[in-house]
Design a protein around this motif. Structure first.
Motif, PDB file in Angstrom:
ATOM      1  N   GLY A   1      24.377  48.436   4.177  1.00 30.66           N
ATOM      2  CA  GLY A   1      24.618  47.535   3.055  1.00 30.66           C
ATOM      3  C   GLY A   1      25.180  48.258   1.838  1.00 30.66           C
ATOM      4  O   GLY A   1      24.855  47.910   0.700  1.00 30.66           O
ATOM      5  N   SER A   2      26.022  49.255   2.057  1.00 32.95           N
ATOM      6  CA  SER A   2      26.491  50.099   0.960  1.00 32.95           C
ATOM      7  C   SER A   2      27.522  49.396   0.084  1.00 32.95           C
ATOM      8  O   SER A   2      28.376  48.660   0.558  1.00 32.95           O
ATOM      9  N   SER A   3      27.444  49.675  -1.216  1.00 26.80           N
ATOM     10  CA  SER A   3      28.551  49.334  -2.098  1.00 26.80           C
ATOM     11  C   SER A   3      29.571  50.466  -2.027  1.00 26.80           C
ATOM     12  O   SER A   3      29.381  51.440  -1.308  1.00 26.80           O
ATOM     13  N   GLY A   4      30.637  50.332  -2.785  1.00 23.60           N
ATOM     14  CA  GLY A   4      31.709  51.319  -2.729  1.00 23.60           C
ATOM     15  C   GLY A   4      33.050  50.690  -2.405  1.00 23.60           C
ATOM     16  O   GLY A   4      34.105  51.226  -2.731  1.00 23.60           O
ATOM     17  N   LEU A   5      33.007  49.522  -1.765  1.00 24.05           N
ATOM     18  CA  LEU A   5      34.219  48.751  -1.489  1.00 24.05           C
ATOM     19  C   LEU A   5      34.125  47.371  -2.136  1.00 24.05           C
ATOM     20  O   LEU A   5      35.003  46.934  -2.851  1.00 24.05           O
ATOM     21  N   PHE A   6      33.038  46.686  -1.883  1.00 20.22           N
ATOM     22  CA  PHE A   6      32.814  45.354  -2.442  1.00 20.22           C
ATOM     23  C   PHE A   6      31.332  45.052  -2.374  1.00 20.22           C
ATOM     24  O   PHE A   6      30.661  45.397  -1.403  1.00 20.22           O
ATOM     25  N   GLU A   7      30.811  44.409  -3.433  1.00 19.53           N
ATOM     26  CA  GLU A   7      29.447  43.911  -3.380  1.00 19.53           C
ATOM     27  C   GLU A   7      29.312  42.708  -4.310  1.00 19.53           C
ATOM     28  O   GLU A   7      29.966  42.648  -5.344  1.00 19.53           O
ATOM     29  N   ASP A   8      28.499  41.761  -3.895  1.00 25.39           N
ATOM     30  CA  ASP A   8      28.217  40.566  -4.679  1.00 25.39           C
ATOM     31  C   ASP A   8      26.781  40.693  -5.163  1.00 25.39           C
ATOM     32  O   ASP A   8      25.870  40.075  -4.633  1.00 25.39           O
TER      33      ASP A   8
ATOM     34  N   ASP B   1      39.604  56.922  -1.016  1.00 20.77           N
ATOM     35  CA  ASP B   1      38.994  58.236  -0.791  1.00 20.77           C
ATOM     36  C   ASP B   1      38.275  58.368   0.550  1.00 20.77           C
ATOM     37  O   ASP B   1      38.032  59.478   1.018  1.00 20.77           O
ATOM     38  N   LEU B   2      37.923  57.252   1.160  1.00 25.13           N
ATOM     39  CA  LEU B   2      37.029  57.302   2.315  1.00 25.13           C
ATOM     40  C   LEU B   2      37.646  57.997   3.527  1.00 25.13           C
ATOM     41  O   LEU B   2      36.915  58.523   4.375  1.00 25.13           O
ATOM     42  N   THR B   3      38.961  58.029   3.608  1.00 26.75           N
ATOM     43  CA  THR B   3      39.585  58.706   4.756  1.00 26.75           C
ATOM     44  C   THR B   3      39.328  60.210   4.733  1.00 26.75           C
ATOM     45  O   THR B   3      39.529  60.881   5.741  1.00 26.75           O
ATOM     46  N   ARG B   4      38.874  60.742   3.600  1.00 27.34           N
ATOM     47  CA  ARG B   4      38.569  62.180   3.505  1.00 27.34           C
ATOM     48  C   ARG B   4      37.204  62.533   4.090  1.00 27.34           C
ATOM     49  O   ARG B   4      36.897  63.703   4.260  1.00 27.34           O
ATOM     50  N   ILE B   5      36.397  61.526   4.358  1.00 26.17           N
ATOM     51  CA  ILE B   5      35.061  61.794   4.919  1.00 26.17           C
ATOM     52  C   ILE B   5      35.189  62.058   6.415  1.00 26.17           C
ATOM     53  O   ILE B   5      35.684  61.214   7.160  1.00 26.17           O
ATOM     54  N   LYS B   6      34.732  63.229   6.829  1.00 26.20           N
ATOM     55  CA  LYS B   6      34.861  63.638   8.228  1.00 26.20           C
ATOM     56  C   LYS B   6      33.513  63.854   8.917  1.00 26.20           C
ATOM     57  O   LYS B   6      33.479  64.097  10.128  1.00 26.20           O
ATOM     58  N   VAL B   7      32.412  63.782   8.171  1.00 28.63           N
ATOM     59  CA  VAL B   7      31.102  64.012   8.793  1.00 28.63           C
ATOM     60  C   VAL B   7      30.740  62.817   9.665  1.00 28.63           C
ATOM     61  O   VAL B   7      31.196  61.687   9.418  1.00 28.63           O
ATOM     62  N   PRO B   8      29.945  63.018  10.716  1.00 29.44           N
ATOM     63  CA  PRO B   8      29.494  61.877  11.528  1.00 29.44           C
ATOM     64  C   PRO B   8      28.802  60.843  10.635  1.00 29.44           C
ATOM     65  O   PRO B   8      27.934  61.198   9.822  1.00 29.44           O
TER      66      PRO B   8
ATOM     67  N   VAL C   1      32.976  43.950   5.000  1.00 28.60           N
ATOM     68  CA  VAL C   1      32.870  45.216   4.270  1.00 28.60           C
ATOM     69  C   VAL C   1      32.518  46.341   5.241  1.00 28.60           C
ATOM     70  O   VAL C   1      33.082  47.439   5.182  1.00 28.60           O
ATOM     71  N   ALA C   2      31.592  46.077   6.142  1.00 29.51           N
ATOM     72  CA  ALA C   2      31.203  47.080   7.140  1.00 29.51           C
ATOM     73  C   ALA C   2      32.395  47.453   8.017  1.00 29.51           C
ATOM     74  O   ALA C   2      32.624  48.638   8.315  1.00 29.51           O
ATOM     75  N   HIS C   3      33.170  46.450   8.434  1.00 29.63           N
ATOM     76  CA  HIS C   3      34.346  46.726   9.265  1.00 29.63           C
ATOM     77  C   HIS C   3      35.358  47.593   8.505  1.00 29.63           C
ATOM     78  O   HIS C   3      36.015  48.461   9.100  1.00 29.63           O
ATOM     79  N   GLU C   4      35.489  47.362   7.199  1.00 22.88           N
ATOM     80  CA  GLU C   4      36.428  48.156   6.413  1.00 22.88           C
ATOM     81  C   GLU C   4      35.942  49.602   6.267  1.00 22.88           C
ATOM     82  O   GLU C   4      36.739  50.547   6.355  1.00 22.88           O
ATOM     83  N   PHE C   5      34.650  49.800   6.045  1.00 31.36           N
ATOM     84  CA  PHE C   5      34.097  51.159   6.046  1.00 31.36           C
ATOM     85  C   PHE C   5      34.393  51.845   7.385  1.00 31.36           C
ATOM     86  O   PHE C   5      34.802  53.003   7.431  1.00 31.36           O
ATOM     87  N   HIS C   6      34.179  51.117   8.453  1.00 31.47           N
ATOM     88  CA  HIS C   6      34.392  51.665   9.798  1.00 31.47           C
ATOM     89  C   HIS C   6      35.862  52.045  10.010  1.00 31.47           C
ATOM     90  O   HIS C   6      36.174  53.081  10.607  1.00 31.47           O
ATOM     91  N   ARG C   7      36.758  51.225   9.500  1.00 32.83           N
ATOM     92  CA  ARG C   7      38.184  51.506   9.636  1.00 32.83           C
ATOM     93  C   ARG C   7      38.592  52.754   8.845  1.00 32.83           C
ATOM     94  O   ARG C   7      39.392  53.578   9.323  1.00 32.83           O
ATOM     95  N   LEU C   8      38.038  52.904   7.664  1.00 33.59           N
ATOM     96  CA  LEU C   8      38.456  53.984   6.766  1.00 33.59           C
ATOM     97  C   LEU C   8      37.792  55.322   7.066  1.00 33.59           C
ATOM     98  O   LEU C   8      38.373  56.377   6.797  1.00 33.59           O
ATOM     99  N   ILE C   9      36.579  55.293   7.604  1.00 31.53           N
ATOM    100  CA  ILE C   9      35.875  56.539   7.929  1.00 31.53           C
ATOM    101  C   ILE C   9      36.057  56.783   9.426  1.00 31.53           C
ATOM    102  O   ILE C   9      35.393  56.158  10.265  1.00 31.53           O
ATOM    103  N   SER C  10      36.931  57.688   9.770  1.00 32.77           N
ATOM    104  CA  SER C  10      37.331  57.871  11.170  1.00 32.77           C
ATOM    105  C   SER C  10      36.186  58.346  12.054  1.00 32.77           C
ATOM    106  O   SER C  10      36.166  58.082  13.261  1.00 32.77           O
TER     107      SER C  10
END
Length: 261
Positions: free
Chosen positions: A115-122, A187-194, A210-219
């Motif tokens: 449930g992280s913020s950082g992209l969108f939250e209501d 910036d999220l594409t720079r995260i490489k840790v599991p 939002v979760a799908h977008e995090f998943h897309r951006l963090i490889s």
């Protein structure tokens, strides 16, 4: 399980168990107790550390995501924790965890967001809490969960007391606005840790897209959804959350830590 709060150099925190470190970060209206089931499960074979973030007491000029990240840096220095850690964050705590990971990739072994913020939250359902209106606060706290029964009277009372303080409300508003301004999409594409993403399918604050977008951006991420679950899976579906976390820790046990920033 009653969590024992320790104090060192002005920092209040929980520190349970021994072994590889799990650093847990709570959200804007969160508390140490949000992580009780995680502590109970993992302190048997991990060292579980939860700093009490000074959301309601920090200087107003520092009340924001960068200020909270700096607080985490200072806290870890104060307890002399230098080894790479697994960092878990819920809601605003996930946002702080992301900024910390981007700043210190060599200090983060794994990242877990729920449930992280950082992209969108209501936050609070699009409204800031109304002072003195208990029914409104009760409704907004229940909005956090799929099952409104999880919003116990104790939890509602805690948020109600916070929202009745002008000083605390100012800090809540400042931090919430900071979270909205600090969008990490670029910036999220720079995260490489599991990275493990555990999301409630019924999260109305950071909904499934939002979760799908995090998943897309963090490889390096994997995404797990929990049905009949809202914004705080570790509270609402603790057994399933802990099972996903346990599997993830085992699968990534031998992953090397990044070198350098």
């Amino acid at each position: 399980m009653e969590l024992q709060i320790k104090e060192r150099n002005g920092f209040n925190y929980v520190d349970e168990g021994t072994g590889e470190v799990l650093l847990l970060l709570h959200g804007l209206f969160g508390a140490l107790s949000n992580w009780e089931d995680v502590v109970r499960e993992f302190s048997t074979d991990h060292r579980v550390i939860i700093p009490l973030l000074p959301i309601y007491e920090m200087p107003l000029s520092k009340a924001g995501v960068p200020g909270l990240m700096s607080y985490v840096e200072d806290f870890l220095a104060a307890i002399h924790l230098t080894e790479p850690t697994t960092v878990l964050g819920n809601s605003l705590g996930g946002h702080v965890a992301l900024v910390y990971t981007l700043r210190h990739p060599d200090r983060v072994r794994r990242l877990v967001l729920t449930g992280s913020s950082g992209l969108f939250e209501d936050s609070m359902g699009g409204s800031f809490p109304k002072r003195g209106n208990y029914a409104f606060v009760q409704e907004r706290v229940a909005y956090t969960f799929y099952d409104p029964q999880v919003a116990t009277k104790e939890l509602v009372d805690e948020v109600f007391n916070v929202t009745n303080s002008n000083a605390k409300c100012l800090r809540i508003i400042s931090i919430a606005r900071s979270a909205q301004r600090h969008n990490l999409g670029k910036d999220l594409t720079r995260i490489k840790v599991p990275t493990l993403l555990v999301w409630g399918l019924n999260d109305t604050i950071t909904p499934p897209p939002v979760a799908h977008e995090f998943h897309r951006l963090i490889s390096s991420s994997e995404l797990r959804f929990l049905d009949h679950c809202g914004h705080a899976p570790m509270m609402e579906r603790p057994q399933e959350f802990n099972a996903y976390l346990r599997q993830f820790l085992r699968r990534t046990a031998g992953h090397p830590v990044a070198v350098g920033a």
